[in-house]
Design a protein around this motif. Sequence first.
Motif, PDB file in Angstrom:
ATOM      1  N   HIS A  62      20.637  -2.672  -4.524  1.00  0.00           N
ATOM      2  CA  HIS A  62      20.320  -3.920  -5.210  1.00  0.00           C
ATOM      3  C   HIS A  62      18.819  -4.144  -5.057  1.00  0.00           C
ATOM      4  CE1 HIS A  62      20.950  -8.557  -5.592  1.00  0.00           C
ATOM      5  NE2 HIS A  62      20.246  -8.056  -6.566  1.00  0.00           N
ATOM      6  N   VAL A  63      18.117  -4.124  -6.176  1.00  0.00           N
ATOM      7  CA  VAL A  63      16.666  -4.307  -6.181  1.00  0.00           C
ATOM      8  C   VAL A  63      16.341  -5.676  -6.748  1.00  0.00           C
ATOM      9  CG1 VAL A  63      14.464  -3.430  -7.065  1.00  0.00           C
ATOM     10  CG2 VAL A  63      16.313  -1.838  -6.539  1.00  0.00           C
ATOM     11  N   ARG A  64      15.404  -6.350  -6.090  1.00  0.00           N
ATOM     12  CA  ARG A  64      14.873  -7.609  -6.623  1.00  0.00           C
ATOM     13  C   ARG A  64      13.390  -7.380  -6.918  1.00  0.00           C
ATOM     14  NH1 ARG A  64      15.253 -12.552  -3.276  1.00  0.00           N
ATOM     15  NH2 ARG A  64      14.112 -11.243  -1.822  1.00  0.00           N
ATOM     16  N   TYR A  65      13.002  -7.617  -8.173  1.00  0.00           N
ATOM     17  CA  TYR A  65      11.611  -7.504  -8.606  1.00  0.00           C
ATOM     18  C   TYR A  65      11.034  -8.909  -8.580  1.00  0.00           C
ATOM     19  CZ  TYR A  65      13.520  -3.110 -10.327  1.00  0.00           C
ATOM     20  OH  TYR A  65      14.145  -1.895 -10.430  1.00  0.00           O
ATOM     21  N   LEU A  66      10.154  -9.177  -7.627  1.00  0.00           N
ATOM     22  CA  LEU A  66       9.688 -10.545  -7.397  1.00  0.00           C
ATOM     23  C   LEU A  66       8.302 -10.824  -7.974  1.00  0.00           C
ATOM     24  CD1 LEU A  66      10.878 -10.747  -3.692  1.00  0.00           C
ATOM     25  CD2 LEU A  66      12.087 -11.542  -5.745  1.00  0.00           C
ATOM     26  N   ARG A  67       7.430  -9.829  -7.976  1.00  0.00           N
ATOM     27  CA  ARG A  67       6.058 -10.008  -8.456  1.00  0.00           C
ATOM     28  C   ARG A  67       5.626  -8.725  -9.158  1.00  0.00           C
ATOM     29  NH1 ARG A  67       7.066 -14.229  -6.518  1.00  0.00           N
ATOM     30  NH2 ARG A  67       6.013 -15.570  -5.057  1.00  0.00           N
ATOM     31  N   GLU A  68       4.711  -8.876 -10.098  1.00  0.00           N
ATOM     32  CA  GLU A  68       4.138  -7.711 -10.762  1.00  0.00           C
ATOM     33  C   GLU A  68       3.187  -7.000  -9.804  1.00  0.00           C
ATOM     34  OE1 GLU A  68       2.353  -9.789 -13.995  1.00  0.00           O
ATOM     35  OE2 GLU A  68       4.165  -9.673 -15.227  1.00  0.00           O
ATOM     36  N   VAL A  69       3.147  -5.676  -9.931  1.00  0.00           N
ATOM     37  CA  VAL A  69       2.266  -4.849  -9.103  1.00  0.00           C
ATOM     38  C   VAL A  69       1.350  -4.078 -10.046  1.00  0.00           C
ATOM     39  CG1 VAL A  69       2.155  -2.976  -7.425  1.00  0.00           C
ATOM     40  CG2 VAL A  69       4.000  -4.677  -7.285  1.00  0.00           C
ATOM     41  N   GLY A  70       0.066  -4.203  -9.838  1.00  0.00           N
ATOM     42  CA  GLY A  70      -0.906  -3.592 -10.727  1.00  0.00           C
ATOM     43  C   GLY A  70      -1.281  -2.179 -10.354  1.00  0.00           C
ATOM     44  N   PRO A  71      -2.040  -1.536 -11.233  1.00  0.00           N
ATOM     45  CA  PRO A  71      -2.491  -0.166 -10.988  1.00  0.00           C
ATOM     46  C   PRO A  71      -3.288  -0.059  -9.690  1.00  0.00           C
ATOM     47  CG  PRO A  71      -3.046  -0.873 -13.216  1.00  0.00           C
ATOM     48  CD  PRO A  71      -2.545  -2.074 -12.490  1.00  0.00           C
ATOM     49  N   ARG A  72      -3.078   1.053  -9.010  1.00  0.00           N
ATOM     50  CA  ARG A  72      -3.804   1.408  -7.778  1.00  0.00           C
ATOM     51  C   ARG A  72      -3.626   0.402  -6.642  1.00  0.00           C
ATOM     52  NH1 ARG A  72      -6.133   2.937 -12.109  1.00  0.00           N
ATOM     53  NH2 ARG A  72      -7.562   1.256 -12.435  1.00  0.00           N
ATOM     54  N   SER A  73      -2.604  -0.431  -6.723  1.00  0.00           N
ATOM     55  CA  SER A  73      -2.301  -1.356  -5.623  1.00  0.00           C
ATOM     56  C   SER A  73      -1.862  -0.568  -4.396  1.00  0.00           C
ATOM     57  CB  SER A  73      -1.167  -2.317  -6.009  1.00  0.00           C
ATOM     58  OG  SER A  73      -1.568  -3.187  -7.023  1.00  0.00           O
ATOM     59  N   GLU A  74      -2.242  -1.065  -3.243  1.00  0.00           N
ATOM     60  CA  GLU A  74      -1.787  -0.498  -1.973  1.00  0.00           C
ATOM     61  C   GLU A  74      -0.501  -1.218  -1.609  1.00  0.00           C
ATOM     62  OE1 GLU A  74      -3.271   2.033  -0.299  1.00  0.00           O
ATOM     63  OE2 GLU A  74      -4.752   2.174  -1.912  1.00  0.00           O
ATOM     64  N   VAL A  75       0.613  -0.477  -1.538  1.00  0.00           N
ATOM     65  CA  VAL A  75       1.899  -1.077  -1.216  1.00  0.00           C
ATOM     66  C   VAL A  75       2.328  -0.655   0.183  1.00  0.00           C
ATOM     67  CG1 VAL A  75       2.650  -1.244  -3.623  1.00  0.00           C
ATOM     68  CG2 VAL A  75       3.267   0.763  -2.294  1.00  0.00           C
ATOM     69  N   LEU A 101       5.136 -10.533  -0.588  1.00  0.00           N
ATOM     70  CA  LEU A 101       6.381  -9.854  -0.918  1.00  0.00           C
ATOM     71  C   LEU A 101       6.499  -9.702  -2.430  1.00  0.00           C
ATOM     72  CD1 LEU A 101       9.034  -8.720   0.325  1.00  0.00           C
ATOM     73  CD2 LEU A 101      10.020 -10.997  -0.036  1.00  0.00           C
ATOM     74  N   VAL A 102       6.643  -8.444  -2.903  1.00  0.00           N
ATOM     75  CA  VAL A 102       6.706  -8.194  -4.340  1.00  0.00           C
ATOM     76  C   VAL A 102       8.064  -7.662  -4.789  1.00  0.00           C
ATOM     77  CG1 VAL A 102       4.210  -7.872  -4.574  1.00  0.00           C
ATOM     78  CG2 VAL A 102       5.685  -5.880  -4.142  1.00  0.00           C
ATOM     79  N   ALA A 103       8.837  -7.078  -3.866  1.00  0.00           N
ATOM     80  CA  ALA A 103      10.147  -6.545  -4.230  1.00  0.00           C
ATOM     81  C   ALA A 103      10.949  -6.272  -2.962  1.00  0.00           C
ATOM     82  CB  ALA A 103      10.012  -5.256  -5.037  1.00  0.00           C
ATOM     83  N   THR A 104      12.269  -6.290  -3.123  1.00  0.00           N
ATOM     84  CA  THR A 104      13.162  -5.904  -2.026  1.00  0.00           C
ATOM     85  C   THR A 104      14.215  -4.960  -2.578  1.00  0.00           C
ATOM     86  OG1 THR A 104      14.767  -7.704  -2.328  1.00  0.00           O
ATOM     87  CG2 THR A 104      12.886  -8.150  -0.877  1.00  0.00           C
ATOM     88  N   GLU A 105      14.751  -4.140  -1.690  1.00  0.00           N
ATOM     89  CA  GLU A 105      15.892  -3.296  -2.032  1.00  0.00           C
ATOM     90  C   GLU A 105      16.840  -3.281  -0.848  1.00  0.00           C
ATOM     91  OE1 GLU A 105      16.661   1.017  -3.977  1.00  0.00           O
ATOM     92  OE2 GLU A 105      15.670   1.068  -2.031  1.00  0.00           O
ATOM     93  N   GLU A 106      18.089  -3.593  -1.129  1.00  0.00           N
ATOM     94  CA  GLU A 106      19.151  -3.471  -0.140  1.00  0.00           C
ATOM     95  C   GLU A 106      19.994  -2.292  -0.587  1.00  0.00           C
ATOM     96  OE1 GLU A 106      22.988  -6.031   1.493  1.00  0.00           O
ATOM     97  OE2 GLU A 106      21.779  -6.805  -0.148  1.00  0.00           O
ATOM     98  N   LEU A 107      20.325  -1.400   0.338  1.00  0.00           N
ATOM     99  CA  LEU A 107      21.145  -0.279  -0.068  1.00  0.00           C
ATOM    100  C   LEU A 107      22.167   0.101   0.984  1.00  0.00           C
ATOM    101  CD1 LEU A 107      19.985   2.595   1.326  1.00  0.00           C
ATOM    102  CD2 LEU A 107      18.242   2.220  -0.377  1.00  0.00           C
TER     103      LEU A 107
END
Length: 144
Positions: A62-75, A101-107
């Motif tokens: 289950h992925v939650r996309y919370l914020r946009e992430v731009g090019p060359r961002s350090e994650v 926080l930009v995204a989460t994944e529960e697996l």
Amino acid sequence: MPEPLTYHDTVRDEWIDYNGHLSEAYYVLVFGFATDHLMASVGLDERYRAETGASLYTVEAHVRYLREVGPRSEVTVTTGVLSVGARKVRLCHEMTVGGVLVATEELLALHVAGARAAPFPDDVAQRLLHHRRAVPDYAGRAIS
């Protein structure tokens, strides 16, 4: 409590979609790299897989996309183990950029040998438990 397990990466230009942000498939790719990092840290690494034929198989995510992430961002992805059973592990990944926080994944993943779920070796189970964390409030929710 142990230090959190973290994976770092940089968003590549080819991961950017037609809207100028990280494409949804690449969030999952980065989370997959974080799962690989966890596997290596607990002894489910390439050598283990070659010697035993066993590995983790993701059976639900289950992925939650919370914020946009731009090019060359350090994650940064922080990984926690929510629970460990004889043959399964429930994980949570949290992706941040600049501390946001930009995204989460529960697996849910199964330890598989051959074509069947198989018990974790005791030492691997103990190392997984070393990364246990409290279940975040968003985990276990259904899509609404």
